[in-house]
Design an enzyme around this catalytic site. Sequence first.
Site, short mmCIF file in Angstrom:
data_model
loop_
_atom_site.label_atom_id
_atom_site.label_comp_id
_atom_site.label_asym_id
_atom_site.label_seq_id
_atom_site.Cartn_x
_atom_site.Cartn_y
_atom_site.Cartn_z
N SER A 1 0.85 -1.19 0.00
CA SER A 1 0.00 0.00 0.00
C SER A 1 0.88 1.23 0.00
O SER A 1 2.03 1.19 0.48
CB SER A 1 -0.90 0.01 1.24
N TYR B 1 -2.04 -0.57 10.37
CA TYR B 1 -2.13 -0.85 8.93
C TYR B 1 -0.84 -0.44 8.23
O TYR B 1 -0.28 -1.20 7.43
CB TYR B 1 -3.32 -0.10 8.34
#
Length: 254
Positions: free
Chosen positions: A136, A149
Amino acid sequence: MADKLAGKIAIITGGGRGIGGGITQRFAEEGAKVAIVQRNEPQEKMLNESIIYMKADLSNSDQIASAVQAVVERFGGLDILVNNAGIMFEKTLDEMTEADWDQMMDINLKAPFLLTKAALPHLRKRSGASIINIGSIEGLASNPGHPAYSASKAGVHGFTAAVAVDHGHEGIRCNAIAPGWINSDLSELYIDSMPDKDRFRRELLIMHPVGRLGEPKDVGNLAVWLASEESAFVTGQVYVIDGGRTKKLPLPVA
């Protein structure tokens, strides 16, 4: 022109929706046989002779190993592993429990380790094997409330480099894709939850130099290239696919 992945066999975790669904679609279009490995069964319309479903809880090492073995027995081998499945929640360190942290790491970071470990013996037997990890842009920077995350995705990027270094001599390449904002059912729900969703969407578009948001197929197109022989000299890399978002410096709102 021949299909880029003709004769290839792929496992795609979380391949039944969102980014994973876009990768599954593109792999099948390019001639690959695909096994979607995840906990919940995908929509039946996705499945056919070339796309099958293997149920597995990706927090369970035994189920992961069994699913990989079942795919190999069903299709006769394994050429490509796409570690796509992941979770995301918004909690600051003060809000987060130890169980929250462990859950994020189990799905986003430990599962790719377990899947790669289970797949390696089979990938070694093939010519031009490729592992693609979905990281990501939040493995490179962070949005507010995403410490777990961001940590998990930064870990995916580091894991990608290490696998590439350790297993390149075996003919196994490993790369990561770091998507930005990609349209999906979940992203639409997030937009709809905003107090002024129309303004939020306008400002979101302004953040992207290309003038649009990403689609699952955009990631699928890049994954096809990384899985194919066209990228035979590429390994250990993290490819940002975000419409230029991370390259655009913000200005104060007038």
